[in-house]
Write a protein that holds these residues in place. Structure first.
Motif, PDB file in Angstrom:
ATOM      1  N   ARG A  30      -4.592  -3.486  -8.741  1.00  0.00           N
ATOM      2  CA  ARG A  30      -4.217  -2.225  -8.118  1.00  0.00           C
ATOM      3  C   ARG A  30      -5.439  -1.316  -7.962  1.00  0.00           C
ATOM      4  NH1 ARG A  30       0.839  -0.749  -7.283  1.00  0.00           N
ATOM      5  NH2 ARG A  30       1.576  -2.284  -8.786  1.00  0.00           N
ATOM      6  N   GLU A  31      -5.734  -0.938  -6.708  1.00  0.00           N
ATOM      7  CA  GLU A  31      -6.885  -0.088  -6.408  1.00  0.00           C
ATOM      8  C   GLU A  31      -6.387   1.289  -5.971  1.00  0.00           C
ATOM      9  OE1 GLU A  31      -9.940  -3.568  -4.807  1.00  0.00           O
ATOM     10  OE2 GLU A  31      -8.891  -2.276  -3.362  1.00  0.00           O
ATOM     11  N   ARG A  32      -7.052   2.316  -6.472  1.00  0.00           N
ATOM     12  CA  ARG A  32      -6.659   3.684  -6.171  1.00  0.00           C
ATOM     13  C   ARG A  32      -7.781   4.398  -5.424  1.00  0.00           C
ATOM     14  NH1 ARG A  32      -2.225   5.013  -9.543  1.00  0.00           N
ATOM     15  NH2 ARG A  32      -1.893   3.450 -11.186  1.00  0.00           N
ATOM     16  N   THR A  90       0.862  -1.186   0.000  1.00  0.00           N
ATOM     17  CA  THR A  90       0.000   0.000   0.000  1.00  0.00           C
ATOM     18  C   THR A  90       0.892   1.227   0.000  1.00  0.00           C
ATOM     19  OG1 THR A  90      -1.732  -1.149   1.239  1.00  0.00           O
ATOM     20  CG2 THR A  90      -1.822   1.243   1.221  1.00  0.00           C
ATOM     21  N   HIS A 139      -8.685   8.279  -2.836  1.00  0.00           N
ATOM     22  CA  HIS A 139      -8.253   9.587  -2.352  1.00  0.00           C
ATOM     23  C   HIS A 139      -9.036   9.969  -1.106  1.00  0.00           C
ATOM     24  CE1 HIS A 139     -11.823  10.739  -4.778  1.00  0.00           C
ATOM     25  NE2 HIS A 139     -11.976  11.671  -3.841  1.00  0.00           N
ATOM     26  N   SER A 146      -4.028   7.204  -2.545  1.00  0.00           N
ATOM     27  CA  SER A 146      -3.556   5.870  -2.164  1.00  0.00           C
ATOM     28  C   SER A 146      -3.589   4.921  -3.351  1.00  0.00           C
ATOM     29  CB  SER A 146      -4.409   5.306  -1.027  1.00  0.00           C
ATOM     30  OG  SER A 146      -5.691   4.936  -1.486  1.00  0.00           O
ATOM     31  N   ARG A 147      -2.749   3.879  -3.234  1.00  0.00           N
ATOM     32  CA  ARG A 147      -2.707   2.797  -4.225  1.00  0.00           C
ATOM     33  C   ARG A 147      -2.355   1.524  -3.481  1.00  0.00           C
ATOM     34  NH1 ARG A 147       1.478   3.613  -9.018  1.00  0.00           N
ATOM     35  NH2 ARG A 147       2.922   3.304  -7.271  1.00  0.00           N
ATOM     36  N   THR A 148      -3.147   0.461  -3.652  1.00  0.00           N
ATOM     37  CA  THR A 148      -2.907  -0.767  -2.901  1.00  0.00           C
ATOM     38  C   THR A 148      -3.209  -1.986  -3.743  1.00  0.00           C
ATOM     39  OG1 THR A 148      -3.426  -1.966  -0.857  1.00  0.00           O
ATOM     40  CG2 THR A 148      -5.250  -0.835  -1.934  1.00  0.00           C
ATOM     41  N   THR A 149      -2.504  -3.081  -3.425  1.00  0.00           N
ATOM     42  CA  THR A 149      -2.795  -4.384  -4.039  1.00  0.00           C
ATOM     43  C   THR A 149      -3.244  -5.389  -2.985  1.00  0.00           C
ATOM     44  OG1 THR A 149      -0.469  -5.041  -3.817  1.00  0.00           O
ATOM     45  CG2 THR A 149      -1.126  -4.013  -5.899  1.00  0.00           C
TER      46      THR A 149
END
Length: 762
Positions: A468-470, A427, A472, A451-454
């Motif tokens: 990958r999810e983004r 993350t 704010h 943010s960006r997370t897997t």
């Protein structure tokens, strides 16, 4: 009234006369190189005190500001090779009424006599380090933030203090090492200070050494005064290097049992903390295998009827160095702390090793840290109606950095937060935050985080890799405070996929607007003599953003609050508040928007020397049963009490009790659920350095079976008991030995631990 005026007259006659032509600001005396520093014994008898300038221009801040101080207080400051030494003399015409119990560190509160010293060595009056000392020599220290106008007692400083009771009051000596102060290498503003004195009688009085400070100020440290007499001190000490090394040894034996059997283990753990200040503006911290267990147990919270995760305060020393550079750690006047969304240190569960560097300049500051976390905690993934959680993977790297620049009244910061769990799970968060002081009465704050997370959470609570999810998070807040009214207005948006595994995110996929306003009515006489009074109004509306992944339609009202209320302050540091809640809540997406109608009343007070603190709050009316998605008659209540009692042979007993109760009735008039919590804390103070502490706490949540809404019966219990003897000398020496026992149901989980810990500082 006549007797009160007579008493004031006698008090004035009892006080010694003092000159009014002293220095305009607190002024330090520089001791010659090689001169013997004063002995810290509280006596103020060393020869240097006879030469040090005396400052005594104190004014009353509480209960009514802008009044002359009724109790004489004097301040003197000495500068030695490596420390500032404060000598404070507090006169009292009724010394037998001074309240000075032995107390734990960071428990010197408004119910006790004390003096406090606030220091801002940066000179911008944005933050200040502070230390409170009671006439018994008890200490409380921490950091005060002007942005929130609140204090954080978590940071501890390596200060030395002593107190002396006198026939006409008491005196305090406080040695504050220069190594414990944080200031720029060059170009900084003059160091600023303020001394406060608390006198808890029928009407609590707080006097301050800054006569210009009033309750209209945006913060309590808005009028810190320059500390004169330092001359070239900063230039002389800014190149000095200070090193602190703190090894610790922990021995423990544990026994765990559950339905699968019993497991026993013994472990010896050697760890260390290292702090190096190579020069004034830099601090390097390192930690290796720290043992963060045996801190005080977190106070239990009612959690059976809430949809969202609850945050708890930080108590671990490594994370508290220059905590103000990371960002505010305490709630503002609205009760919110949105800075936790950027960095929440309790998300780091069990550090194995870590490194941190902090830098302060005249107009900028920065900090960066990186730790290896053994894991064992939770990963949160929030939604609009609830917070999901999963088991944190074992072994991760947590990193965070924030830098801030100041342009007059405008402060701008940038930050980056990284959490790498390995195997493609990570993350990342980047963002910016800022604060603008728009005059003496107005402050604007806000942040934008991306943010960006897997890392995602499966239905069974296990973490899994996802695409990958983004996301704010954006927030803007305005705070206003003057002699007539106070306002807090906030607007924020958190996108559905915003996540930060180094932060605290308990709700996402929402857009919210809120406002809190207080009209200040001033002193009033209505049944009781009110020192202050306010009428209040809180309004809020939260709506969903469209979230196809969770099947949440956009535009749904999650909550709508309309709460007119009041607050007033009276004798014995008493506050009374209340509001009518004409609110609405929705428990789940697509569900009904329920009207909840409640009445809340609360109070807090320092009744006397024995019962030193009492607080109670109760909310009653039509409350939402979240799991059943319905409204029923219910109650939520909290009670806190603190007692301090002297015992023979100079011992002191400190006892605290917390109780919580919540319930909501079902359609049949029976309680659908009951939520209880309790914590009892008893401390026997054998001496200022030695104590025996016991904490017992439990939570208990029960729910009746209800087939009409497909709810099964529940009976969950959590009990913990901790008994510990501790010998503590400041921050340099700590020895503790104790026993903890815990049990949890369902699951029949039991844990017992016997431990001993030794820590030394060099």
């Amino acid at each position: 009234m006549t007797s009160r005026l007579l008493g004031l007259g006698l008090l004035a006659l009892a006080l010694p006369a003092w000159p009014s032509n002293g220095p305009a600001h607190p002024t330090a005396l520089r001791l010659d190189a090689g001169a013997a520093p004063p002995l810290i014994d509280g006596r103020l008898g060393d020869a240097a005190w006879q030469r040090a300038p005396v400052y005594e221009r104190f004014a009353q801040f509480l209960p009514i500001d802008k009044q002359p101080a009724r109790w004489r207080t004097t301040v003197q400051v000495l500068v030695t090779d490596d420390a500032l030494v404060f000598g404070i003399r507090a006169w009292d015409a009724e010394p037998g009424r001074i309240r000075a119990p032995l107390a734990r560190r960071d428990q010197v509160k408004a119910d006790q006599d004390y003096v406090a010293v606030f220091i801002d060595p940066v000179g911008h009056r944005r933050t200040a380090q502070y230390v409170r000392v009671s006439p018994a020599g008890a200490l409380e220290d921490g950091q005060f933030s002007a942005e929130e106008d609140s204090e954080d007692t978590a940071p501890d400083f390596d200060v030395e203090a002593a107190a002396m009771r006198l026939p006409d009051g008491y005196s305090i000596e406080l040695r504050w090492p220069l190594a414990a102060l944080r200031f720029p290498h060059a170009g900084g503003a003059p160091w600023r200070v303020m001394v406060a004195r608390n006198i808890p009688r029928e009407d609590r009085t707080l006097n301050v050494s800054a006569p210009a400070l009033t309750k209209d100020a945006l913060s309590f440290i808005a009028e810190l005064q320059p500390l004169d007499g330092l001359d070239d001190l900063v230039e002389q000490v800014r190149e000095r290097s200070f090193i602190t090394f703190r090894p610790e040894l922990t021995l423990r034996t544990t026994r765990d049992s559950d339905e699968a059997g019993t497991r026993r283990a013994r472990k010896a753990s050697l760890g260390a903390e290292f702090k190096w200040r190579p020069r004034a503006d830099w601090v390097i911290d390192a930690t290796l295998n720290p043992d963060f267990s045996q801190v005080e147990l977190d106070a239990p919270q009612l959690a059976g009827n809430t949809r969202f995760a609850l945050s708890v305060p930080e108590k671990r020393g490594f994370f508290l160095e220059s905590a103000d550079v990371v960002g505010p750690t305490q709630p503002d006047e609205s009760g919110e702390n949105r800075s936790l969304a950027a960095f929440y240190t309790r998300a780091i569960t069990d550090p194995e090793h870590g490194l941190r560097a902090t830098w302060r300049g005249a107009g900028a500051e920065a900090t960066a840290l990186s730790l290896r976390d053994a894991g064992g905690g939770q990963v949160l993934r929030a939604g609009a109606f609830a917070t999901g959680s999963g088991l944190q993977p074992e072994g991760s790297q947590a990193s965070f950095a924030r830098g801030r620049m100041q342009f007059g009244g405008l402060g701008l910061a940038g930050l980056v937060s990284l959490r790498d769990f390995g195997e493609g799970l990570s993350t990342e968060v980047v963002g910016s935050d800022g604060v603008w002081r728009a005059g003496d009465s107005d402050q604007w704050r806000g942040h934008l985080l991306l943010s960006r997370t897997t890392l995602g959470i499966a239905a069974d609570g296990q973490v899994q890799r996802v695409g990958r999810e983004r996301g704010h998070r954006a927030w803007l807040g305005w705070r206003h405070r003057d002699g007539d009214w106070v306002a807090n207005v906030n607007v924020e948006e958190v996108s559905p996929r915003f996540a930060n595994d180094n932060g605290f995110v308990n709700q996402s996929g929402i857009r919210r607007a809120s406002a809190m306003g207080y009209l200040r009515l001033g002193p009033r006489e209505l049944l009781v003599d009110m020192h202050e009074s306010e009428v209040q109004l809180t309004v809020q509306e939260t709506r969903t953003l469209a979230d196809p992944l969770l099947g949440v339609a956009g535009g749904q009202v999650v909550d709508r609050l309309f709460q007119p209320g009041f607050w007033f302050a009276a004798a014995r540091n008493t506050g009374v508040w209340g509001h009518v809640g004409l609110d609405s809540h929705r428990a789940k997406s697509g569900g009904r928007l329920h009207a909840t109608r409640t009445l809340l009343l609360g109070f807090e007070s320092n009744p006397g020397e024995l019962l030193s603190f009492l607080m109670g709050e109760v909310e009653w009316g039509r409350r939402l049963d979240v799991d059943a998605d319905r409204v029923g008659l219910g109650l939520q209540a909290e009670l806190q009490a603190k007692l301090r009692a002297p015992l023979p042979a100079g011992l002191w007993l400190e006892f605290e009790q917390r109780l919580g109760l919540g319930w909501v009735e079902g359609p049949n008039g029976q309680r659908a659920f009951t939520d209880r919590s309790a914590q009892s804390l008893a401390v026997l103070h054998l001496s200022p350095r030695d104590s025996l502490r016991m904490i017992s706490q439990h939570t208990h949540f029960t729910r009746r079976e209800d087939a009409s809404v497909a709810l099964a019966a529940e009976d969950g219990r959590d009990r913990q008991l901790s008994v510990m003897f501790q010998h503590r000398v400041g921050l340099s020496r700590l020895f503790s030995i104790g026993l903890t026992r815990a049990s949890e149901r369902p699951g029949q989980v039991r844990r017992r631990e016997l431990f001993a810990k030794l820590a030394l500082g060099y």
